[in-house]
Design an enzyme around this catalytic site. Sequence first.
Site, PDB file in Angstrom:
ATOM      1  N   PHE A  99       0.860  -1.184   0.000  1.00 35.76           N
ATOM      2  CA  PHE A  99       0.000   0.000   0.000  1.00 35.76           C
ATOM      3  C   PHE A  99       0.899   1.237   0.000  1.00 35.76           C
ATOM      4  CE2 PHE A  99      -3.047   3.068   1.707  1.00 35.76           C
ATOM      5  CZ  PHE A  99      -4.154   2.770   0.924  1.00 35.76           C
TER       6      PHE A  99
ATOM      7  N   GLU B 187      -0.366  -5.131   8.248  1.00 34.90           N
ATOM      8  CA  GLU B 187       0.070  -6.523   8.061  1.00 34.90           C
ATOM      9  C   GLU B 187       1.578  -6.705   8.236  1.00 34.90           C
ATOM     10  OE1 GLU B 187      -3.829  -5.928   6.390  1.00 34.90           O
ATOM     11  OE2 GLU B 187      -1.991  -4.931   5.757  1.00 34.90           O
TER      12      GLU B 187
ATOM     13  N   HIS C  68      -8.918   6.270  10.794  1.00 31.97           N
ATOM     14  CA  HIS C  68      -8.171   5.067  10.412  1.00 31.97           C
ATOM     15  C   HIS C  68      -6.665   5.263  10.604  1.00 31.97           C
ATOM     16  CE1 HIS C  68      -7.546   1.282   8.319  1.00 31.97           C
ATOM     17  NE2 HIS C  68      -6.706   1.873   7.499  1.00 31.97           N
TER      18      HIS C  68
ATOM     19  N   VAL D 251       2.005   5.438   6.053  1.00 31.02           N
ATOM     20  CA  VAL D 251       0.634   5.714   6.451  1.00 31.02           C
ATOM     21  C   VAL D 251       0.430   7.221   6.305  1.00 31.02           C
ATOM     22  CG1 VAL D 251      -1.123   5.467   8.240  1.00 31.02           C
ATOM     23  CG2 VAL D 251       0.771   3.832   8.119  1.00 31.02           C
TER      24      VAL D 251
ATOM     25  N   PHE E 206      11.563   0.188  13.203  1.00 29.65           N
ATOM     26  CA  PHE E 206      10.366   0.919  12.787  1.00 29.65           C
ATOM     27  C   PHE E 206      10.748   1.897  11.684  1.00 29.65           C
ATOM     28  CE2 PHE E 206       7.140   4.204  13.014  1.00 29.65           C
ATOM     29  CZ  PHE E 206       5.970   3.499  13.257  1.00 29.65           C
TER      30      PHE E 206
END
Length: 154
Positions: free
Chosen positions: A23, A59, A89, A82, A114
């Site tokens: 994504f 995921e 969301h 993100v 991360f």
Amino acid sequence: MIKHIKGNLNADKAKFAIVVSRFNDFITSKLLEGAIDALQRHGAGEEQITVVWVPGSIEITPAAKKLASCGKYNAVICLGTVIRGQTGHYENVCQQVSRGIGQINYDTGVPTIFGILTCDTIEQAIERAGTKAGNAGASAAVSAMEMVDVLGQI
């Protein structure tokens, strides 16, 4: 005398797994390129790097946990993007991924880095994927190499 332990940036003896989200792949592919480039510039061969693609940032956590737990990798690098939208969301995804990656570190002792961009705008993500703000994927790979070395010295 005080003993100082400092990590060296050397990837020639370690194995690295990179978990990357599909994504927002117009950003995450650049993060992946940066991470692989950093590892290879510091001595990692292709056989030392495994890339695992997952559907989205949420995921990343189960794949990273399995990789960190399997005993084959010295570090796991998590890459995703993100971008804030019009709903809540964004907060949910950021919290879950952050908590999950932190928990993997505690549970396994394997450095799980991360490298998730959490941005308000697409422009911010682009800047952190290799333009003005450098490449966050490369930075994550550098952190992975350093942590592998630090933990190896302890």
